[in-house]
Motif scaffolding. Structure first.
Motif, PDB file in Angstrom:
ATOM      1  N   ALA C   8      29.991  69.914  57.188  1.00 51.76           N
ATOM      2  CA  ALA C   8      29.367  68.917  56.315  1.00 51.76           C
ATOM      3  C   ALA C   8      28.310  68.139  57.086  1.00 51.76           C
ATOM      4  N   PHE C   9      27.133  67.979  56.488  1.00 52.14           N
ATOM      5  CA  PHE C   9      25.997  67.365  57.179  1.00 52.14           C
ATOM      6  C   PHE C   9      25.658  65.966  56.667  1.00 52.14           C
ATOM      7  N   THR C  10      25.434  65.047  57.583  1.00 48.70           N
ATOM      8  CA  THR C  10      24.934  63.703  57.281  1.00 48.70           C
ATOM      9  C   THR C  10      23.757  63.431  58.207  1.00 48.70           C
ATOM     10  N   THR C  11      22.573  63.221  57.652  1.00 45.86           N
ATOM     11  CA  THR C  11      21.380  63.035  58.504  1.00 45.86           C
ATOM     12  C   THR C  11      20.405  62.023  57.888  1.00 45.86           C
ATOM     13  N   ASP C  12      19.371  61.727  58.670  1.00 47.56           N
ATOM     14  CA  ASP C  12      18.251  60.936  58.144  1.00 47.56           C
ATOM     15  C   ASP C  12      17.027  61.824  57.917  1.00 47.56           C
ATOM     16  N   PHE C  13      17.243  63.117  57.664  1.00 49.43           N
ATOM     17  CA  PHE C  13      16.132  64.067  57.565  1.00 49.43           C
ATOM     18  C   PHE C  13      15.459  64.073  56.190  1.00 49.43           C
ATOM     19  N   GLY C  14      16.106  63.532  55.175  1.00 49.52           N
ATOM     20  CA  GLY C  14      15.543  63.650  53.833  1.00 49.52           C
ATOM     21  C   GLY C  14      15.497  65.097  53.388  1.00 49.52           C
ATOM     22  N   GLU C  33      30.942  82.869  56.915  1.00 54.74           N
ATOM     23  CA  GLU C  33      32.003  82.537  55.960  1.00 54.74           C
ATOM     24  C   GLU C  33      32.109  81.035  55.699  1.00 54.74           C
ATOM     25  N   THR C  34      31.342  80.237  56.431  1.00 56.13           N
ATOM     26  CA  THR C  34      31.423  78.781  56.294  1.00 56.13           C
ATOM     27  C   THR C  34      30.964  78.322  54.920  1.00 56.13           C
ATOM     28  N   THR C  35      31.608  77.281  54.404  1.00 49.23           N
ATOM     29  CA  THR C  35      31.104  76.555  53.242  1.00 49.23           C
ATOM     30  C   THR C  35      30.391  75.316  53.771  1.00 49.23           C
ATOM     31  N   ILE C  36      29.128  75.165  53.386  1.00 49.73           N
ATOM     32  CA  ILE C  36      28.337  74.037  53.889  1.00 49.73           C
ATOM     33  C   ILE C  36      28.189  72.991  52.798  1.00 49.73           C
ATOM     34  N   PRO C  64      41.046  68.529  55.608  1.00 46.85           N
ATOM     35  CA  PRO C  64      41.339  68.525  57.034  1.00 46.85           C
ATOM     36  C   PRO C  64      40.659  69.708  57.728  1.00 46.85           C
ATOM     37  N   ARG C  65      40.245  69.468  58.948  1.00 48.19           N
ATOM     38  CA  ARG C  65      39.563  70.458  59.794  1.00 48.19           C
ATOM     39  C   ARG C  65      38.087  70.656  59.411  1.00 48.19           C
ATOM     40  N   THR C  66      37.575  69.865  58.462  1.00 51.26           N
ATOM     41  CA  THR C  66      36.129  69.873  58.218  1.00 51.26           C
ATOM     42  C   THR C  66      35.403  69.485  59.509  1.00 51.26           C
ATOM     43  N   VAL C  67      34.302  70.178  59.790  1.00 50.07           N
ATOM     44  CA  VAL C  67      33.428  69.803  60.908  1.00 50.07           C
ATOM     45  C   VAL C  67      32.279  68.962  60.342  1.00 50.07           C
ATOM     46  N   HIS C  68      32.269  67.678  60.688  1.00 46.18           N
ATOM     47  CA  HIS C  68      31.191  66.796  60.236  1.00 46.18           C
ATOM     48  C   HIS C  68      30.085  66.749  61.280  1.00 46.18           C
ATOM     49  N   VAL C  69      28.876  67.067  60.872  1.00 48.58           N
ATOM     50  CA  VAL C  69      27.715  66.992  61.764  1.00 48.58           C
ATOM     51  C   VAL C  69      26.884  65.790  61.346  1.00 48.58           C
ATOM     52  N   ILE C  70      26.619  64.885  62.281  1.00 52.49           N
ATOM     53  CA  ILE C  70      25.814  63.704  61.976  1.00 52.49           C
ATOM     54  C   ILE C  70      24.583  63.727  62.863  1.00 52.49           C
ATOM     55  N   VAL C  71      23.408  63.774  62.227  1.00 48.60           N
ATOM     56  CA  VAL C  71      22.175  63.766  63.009  1.00 48.60           C
ATOM     57  C   VAL C  71      21.300  62.589  62.591  1.00 48.60           C
ATOM     58  N   VAL C  72      21.520  61.486  63.247  1.00 44.23           N
ATOM     59  CA  VAL C  72      20.630  60.329  63.168  1.00 44.23           C
ATOM     60  C   VAL C  72      20.364  60.061  64.630  1.00 44.23           C
ATOM     61  N   ASP C  73      19.178  60.414  65.086  1.00 44.86           N
ATOM     62  CA  ASP C  73      19.029  60.718  66.505  1.00 44.86           C
ATOM     63  C   ASP C  73      17.690  60.272  67.061  1.00 44.86           C
ATOM     64  N   PRO C  74      17.460  58.939  67.077  1.00 41.36           N
ATOM     65  CA  PRO C  74      16.168  58.477  67.608  1.00 41.36           C
ATOM     66  C   PRO C  74      15.941  58.892  69.057  1.00 41.36           C
ATOM     67  N   HIS C 130      17.033  68.805  67.754  1.00 43.60           N
ATOM     68  CA  HIS C 130      18.352  69.197  68.237  1.00 43.60           C
ATOM     69  C   HIS C 130      19.312  69.467  67.092  1.00 43.60           C
ATOM     70  N   GLY C 131      19.007  68.959  65.884  1.00 46.18           N
ATOM     71  CA  GLY C 131      19.796  69.353  64.722  1.00 46.18           C
ATOM     72  C   GLY C 131      19.863  70.864  64.604  1.00 46.18           C
ATOM     73  N   ARG C 132      18.734  71.514  64.799  1.00 51.40           N
ATOM     74  CA  ARG C 132      18.651  72.971  64.709  1.00 51.40           C
ATOM     75  C   ARG C 132      19.190  73.666  65.951  1.00 51.40           C
ATOM     76  N   ASP C 133      18.873  73.133  67.127  1.00 51.23           N
ATOM     77  CA  ASP C 133      19.114  73.881  68.368  1.00 51.23           C
ATOM     78  C   ASP C 133      20.400  73.483  69.086  1.00 51.23           C
ATOM     79  N   VAL C 134      20.942  72.316  68.778  1.00 57.47           N
ATOM     80  CA  VAL C 134      22.151  71.849  69.461  1.00 57.47           C
ATOM     81  C   VAL C 134      23.291  71.576  68.458  1.00 57.47           C
ATOM     82  N   PHE C 135      23.079  70.640  67.536  1.00 54.13           N
ATOM     83  CA  PHE C 135      24.202  70.183  66.710  1.00 54.13           C
ATOM     84  C   PHE C 135      24.676  71.241  65.707  1.00 54.13           C
ATOM     85  N   ALA C 136      23.739  71.889  65.000  1.00 56.79           N
ATOM     86  CA  ALA C 136      24.162  72.911  64.038  1.00 56.79           C
ATOM     87  C   ALA C 136      24.840  74.093  64.736  1.00 56.79           C
ATOM     88  N   PRO C 137      24.278  74.617  65.829  1.00 55.89           N
ATOM     89  CA  PRO C 137      24.985  75.733  66.490  1.00 55.89           C
ATOM     90  C   PRO C 137      26.380  75.333  66.983  1.00 55.89           C
TER      91      PRO C 137
END
Lengths: 269, 269, 269
Positions: C8-14, C33-36, C64-74, C130-137
């Protein structure tokens, strides 16, 4: 009852807050195998009619047994009832405020149940976000295969929205209005094939369409047929008469919007 | 042919209408096992070049065999052809208007087919929403495993977009332009590594970048390196030179936008 | 370690750029197989506190066991660390800038790891995405079942956000502020049940709420209870005091927004 793999959401929540994401989470928490689709979250705030229009244009393109959740709910937290509706092919979960009236107008089977089984809700139930605590959980359990009858009794006194009918003025003219302005500025009217069959013929007869003080006489077959700066009529993908401009906003050019009256004058044949 | 699990959409439809949700429904109706992804629906209206740029920046991050659907289609309803394109790893469904030209520029294999097999379309076909009636259904059937050759003949006279090349002015300077402004106000130019390899080196030589009457001489390695209020250059994640400001909009500060010329003057070594 | 089906993604990317779609592609490329799920991409740009608030309101509604990705990354591209956090039920991937501090405030278990195993990144690693190259991978590999310990060592010197506490002024009054304005113009404050238990009782005592020069004395149980044009208080779905208006924007009517002070004066009992 068989599982429904798809839960589809239509709301006025927008995407500026985590409301929509939270509802997805609630459904997946109940039924992780569900596929969730966002039909549209840009219904005009509190506008039940706009919600009714949006779901009526969309629901039938989904697979049979899709659970459609509609949350346009100015009465959240009041006594208005949550309902489940069964049609021949779909299930709907919504507040009982008429938001399904345009679906009812298209369907023969339309069985409405008052959802009273609070064991299918999320507790504690907030008074301001029934999307999260009532509608999404009910959709989750429905998609998991719980039968609609488990949720509550059938009712017949559900709310019906007064539909804005096209007005026939004499034998050759009618008065409708603009229902919606799409992203491209096309003006979608409430004038459909049953109102004016001639307009929808492959060779429509001469016609004058009056809107915002302009008279439009041309019905194009595609947007790209329109001339530079020309406002023309076209039969839109929703099956209603639209007013459009080629690569430009008819709404802006005409200064027209939701509610603008549209007159149609057919010349007698 | 094997199934493709993923169908990914790139359009100029926005999210204000149910257009995108309806296309998801159409794909799922054909192939309920598909995973649908939205790449971006904010392509500038009718702007084929912006669509071409958006899909070219995005497609290769998806799993092999993803079916990419691109609907930026000012010619909808006219004679422009729907096409399927096969590259080494991906399938694309789009109108034949050049929207895939920047993908072609990156790929060795680029086989184009004119989709003529109307049995794979939704009927009746509207003249205004081929996303729903042509492109989404074709993507659904492709993802279900129907081979591209089933949809129509290979063609070589497909539309190629005239690409806006960077102009070399003498040995040490070049003239490009702003292609896109992102959500943060970063100005993405069309100046890539092949145009100015020195700028992309780990130790770039002294350089002057001219834009909107300002001269920028600093190339930062990260946004956070920028000074307060400073406009600086940076190599963006898309592989192009960007102009940026730390936690602020370079577009606003420079009064620059899509199409603004950008000059680069490298000092002779 | 078991697979996690949901990322699950939470970002300031719009949603104006393909950033979000690209991150979905990267995750699916690693684990098809992931559900995003998109929690929210409308976090205020660069605003770590707003990101912290958004994820804290949302994460616990997911399975439970959801992977939350948060990218607010000044600080993208600088030395700030990428981290993985384990709580009793969830995994989080985020920059180490305090964006998980409000999650920490709710959880007993909060194990933080510095992600150092660059083999799980996308290469080459851009300095701006890094959302693309670090956090998402990293999220993709976590969801595929790679154990958190594989990514790097546990750390205890992670960044904690200074939380904006409600200020108690004497025995019967307190001073908070507006944290967020939702799509409907409701003003969500930072005043929760622990700050003022009496307000959250089913029969709250008389109270005066001061905001933007107005005094509000009524606490409604639902939005629809409000009078025409009235600004009232309500306990919102996030568990905080809100100021609202029936089918209208309290923010607009009061000229209030994020940061506006809110005083609460309880009458002594």
């Amino acid at each position: 009852m068989a599982e429904s793999r798809i839960v589809a959401f239509t709301t006025d929540f927008g995407l500026n807050d985590p409301f929509v994401g939270i509802m997805h989470g609630v459904v997946l928490n109940i039924h992780p195998e569900t596929t969730i689709v966002d039909v549209c979250h840009a219904v005009a705030s509190y506008n039940v009619f706009d919600g009714a229009w949006t779901i009526a244009q969309s629901y039938r393109f989904f697979p049979p047994r899709t659970v459609h959740v509609i949350v346009v709910d100015p009465g959240v937290g009041s006594e208005r009832r949550p309902i489940i509706v069964e049609t021949a092919d779909y299930l709907f979960v919504a507040p009982d405020n008429g938001v399904l009236s345009l679906v009812e107008a298209r369907e023969e089977k339309f069985v409405v149940r008052h959802v009273t089984a609070e064991r299918y809700f999320r507790h504690p139930i907030s008074q301001t976000f029934h999307g999260r605590d009532v509608f999404a959980p009910v959709a989750g359990w429905l998609s998991k295969g719980v039968a609609p009858a488990e949720f509550g009794p059938q009712v017949s006194d559900y709310v019906r929205l007064p539909l804005r009918k096209v007005e026939h003025v004499g034998a050759h003219s009618l008065r409708g209005e603009v229902l919606r302005v799409d992203k491209f500025g096309n003006l979608i009217t409430n004038i459909g094939e049953l109102d004016a069959p001639a307009l929808f013929a492959s060779q429509p007869p001469p016609v004058s369409i009056l809107v915002s003080g302009e008279t439009i006489t041309r019905i194009c077959r595609s947007y790209s047929e329109g001339g530079d700066g020309e406002i023309f009529a076209i039969i839109g993908s929703s099956g209603y008469l639209e007013l459009a401009a080629r690569q430009a906003s008819a709404a802006e050019r005409l200064g027209a919007g939701v509610g603008t009256p549209v007159g149609v004058l057919q010349e007698p044949t």
